[in-house]
Every structure is written in C-alpha cells, then in structure tokens.
Design an enzyme around this catalytic site. Structure first.
Site, PDB file in Angstrom:
ATOM      1  N   SER A   1       0.856  -1.187   0.000  1.00  0.00           N
ATOM      2  CA  SER A   1       0.000   0.000   0.000  1.00  0.00           C
ATOM      3  C   SER A   1       0.889   1.232   0.000  1.00  0.00           C
ATOM      4  O   SER A   1       2.048   1.179   0.436  1.00  0.00           O
ATOM      5  CB  SER A   1      -0.871   0.002   1.260  1.00  0.00           C
ATOM      6  OG  SER A   1      -1.517   1.249   1.433  1.00  0.00           O
TER       7      SER A   1
ATOM      8  N   TYR B   1      -2.046   0.454  10.928  1.00  0.00           N
ATOM      9  CA  TYR B   1      -2.212   0.020   9.538  1.00  0.00           C
ATOM     10  C   TYR B   1      -0.951   0.334   8.742  1.00  0.00           C
ATOM     11  O   TYR B   1      -0.433  -0.516   7.998  1.00  0.00           O
ATOM     12  CB  TYR B   1      -3.428   0.679   8.894  1.00  0.00           C
ATOM     13  CG  TYR B   1      -3.557   0.318   7.435  1.00  0.00           C
ATOM     14  CD1 TYR B   1      -3.886  -0.984   7.054  1.00  0.00           C
ATOM     15  CD2 TYR B   1      -3.329   1.255   6.436  1.00  0.00           C
ATOM     16  CE1 TYR B   1      -3.981  -1.337   5.712  1.00  0.00           C
ATOM     17  CE2 TYR B   1      -3.428   0.916   5.100  1.00  0.00           C
ATOM     18  CZ  TYR B   1      -3.750  -0.382   4.745  1.00  0.00           C
ATOM     19  OH  TYR B   1      -3.837  -0.724   3.413  1.00  0.00           O
TER      20      TYR B   1
END
Length: 263
Positions: free
Chosen positions: A151, A164
């Site tokens: 990501s 995260y």
C-alpha cells in the site's frame, strides 16, 4: 476449513498456476479474472465460500479453478488448506499475497487493540503463513514468483494510520527480505503498492459507518482492474526482469493526505 474441488479438467500443457489470497472481492477478484483471461490456472482463497463458488463458476470455462476456504490468520488452517491441494494444483508458479485489511482510523492513544490484532494478524502474519506454506516448493524447483500487495501506507505514515501503516511497512520489509533470501533460487519477489482503490476497503475500515461513502467522492480513484492489470504486467515480464517495487496512485492523489477533489 473446507475445500471445494473444481470439476476434473485436463490441465493444459504449459499453463502456469497462480494462488491468490483475498480472492473474493476487490483486487483479488479482479486479478483472478485477469489471470483467467490470460490462461493462468487459479487457486482462489478466501473466507466467503459462496463468493468463491460464484467466481469459480464465472472462470472455470476459461481455466482450471480450485477454491480454498480458510482464514489466513489461522496458521493451522492455512497449512492444511494448501496441503490439501489436489495433484494437478500442487505446483504453484505464482503467489499473489493479496489478503489484507484496515480496521479503524484512530489516534494511537484511543486505538482499539482488537483492530490492531486484526491488521497485524492478516496483513503481516497471514502473509507469512501463506508464503511459508508455498515457498519451499518454489525453492525446490528453483523457480516461481511472489507478488505481495502492499500500500502507499507502506511508504509514508499519515495521521491516525499508525498500526495500519506499520503493517504495510512490514509488508515491504518482508518483501525485501524474501527477495534477498530467495535470490539464490532464481525466484522473483516484488510488491505492488496501490494508493486509493475503490473497493470494500473503506466499508471494512469504518465498520459500515457512512463515513465510508465519502472516501471516493470528488475524484476518480483507482479501480481493482487497474491493479490487476499491473499485477499481470509484473508476472508477464521476461525471465531476467523483476518488478521489485511499484507505487501506483490515482492521478488525483499526490500523497496519503493530498487529493485533488472537485466540489
């Protein structure tokens, strides 16, 4: 854990087999469709058997498809599922570690520890379990390719993204470690790191809250098919070419916190 066999179809000579985790939605599902279009046999993994069945039904006219229903967080179930593969699916040429999620968007001092566990267990430990179950066959054959779906959050940390972002930074560190350790065996290892992709991601992150509805408004986000196309590009390069690390953003996104939106 339960598994579902595809109908017995004779393997086409020379076809490769790819295992995709998180194949029931978003990037995983789009990648399954792209690979099927390109004649790659599929092992589709996910927690929702009914969705696996539907995707299998859609794709089995093009390629051989086998489904595995398990949760990557469950180490025992992961190893048992991969061990259960029938003979014509046991040789895995391509591994797409796509399963991942985000839970919550909270400052560290009020973060939900259950959310933290879910993100670390799926994004980091789940990736490791699946990889550990498959890599030995690749090292034995001295061939194979692994794509880890990271990501843009693995490239920078943004407010309230603490755990995260940490999990996705870990994915990149693991990817680099894999590439180093597997280099003597000729195995390709790389990471594709998307920015904002319009999937169920935000619905999961905000736990069904209406905040999720606004995430992709006012600009054109990446679509799962965009990333699937890039994944296929990475696995279709010549033997001497490895896409080691790629950051992919929608044109409107300059960083995790800078997005050009229309009014």
């Amino acid at each position: 854990m339960n598994t579902k066999n595809s109908p017995l179809v004779e393997n086409k000579e020379g076809r490769k087999t790819a295992l995709i985790t998180g194949a029931t939605s978003g990037i995983g599902r789009a990648t399954a469709h792209e690979f099927a279009k390109q004649g790659i046999n599929l092992i589709l993994c996910g927690r929702r058997q009914e969705r696996l069945d539907a995707i299998q039904h859609d794709l089995e006219k093009q390629v051989d498809v086998h489904t595995l229903n398990f949760d990557v967080r469950d180490k025992k179930a992961t190893f048992e599922a991969i061990e259960s593969l029938p003979e014509n699916f046991k040789t895995i040429d391509i591994l797409i570690n796509n399963a991942g999620n985000a839970h919550g968007l909270d400052p560290i001092q009020t973060g939900d520890t259950d959310d933290w566990d879910a993100m670390m267990d799926i994004n980091v430990k789940g990736l490791l379990y699946v990889s550990r179950a498959i890599i030995p066959q690749m090292t034995e054959r001295q061939t194979g390719q692994i794509i880890n779906i990271g990501s843009s959050a693995g490239k920078e940390v943004y407010p309230k993204g603490n755990v995260y972002c940490a999990s996705k930074h870990a994915v990149l560190a693991i990817t680099e470690g894999m590439r180093i350790d597997l280099n003597p065996f000729g195995i390709k290892v790389g990471a594709i790191n998307p920015g904002l992709v319009e999937t169920e991601f935000s619905q999961v992150r905000f736990k069904g809250d209406t905040l999720a509805d606004n995430v992709y408004k006012g600009f054109k986000a990446l679509q799962p098919e965009d990333i699937a196309d890039i994944i296929y590009f990475a696995i279709s390069r010549p033997a001497h070419v490895n896409i080691a690390d790629m950051l992919v953003l929608p044109t409107a996104q300059a960083s995790s916190t800078i997005i050009k939106k229309t009014n």
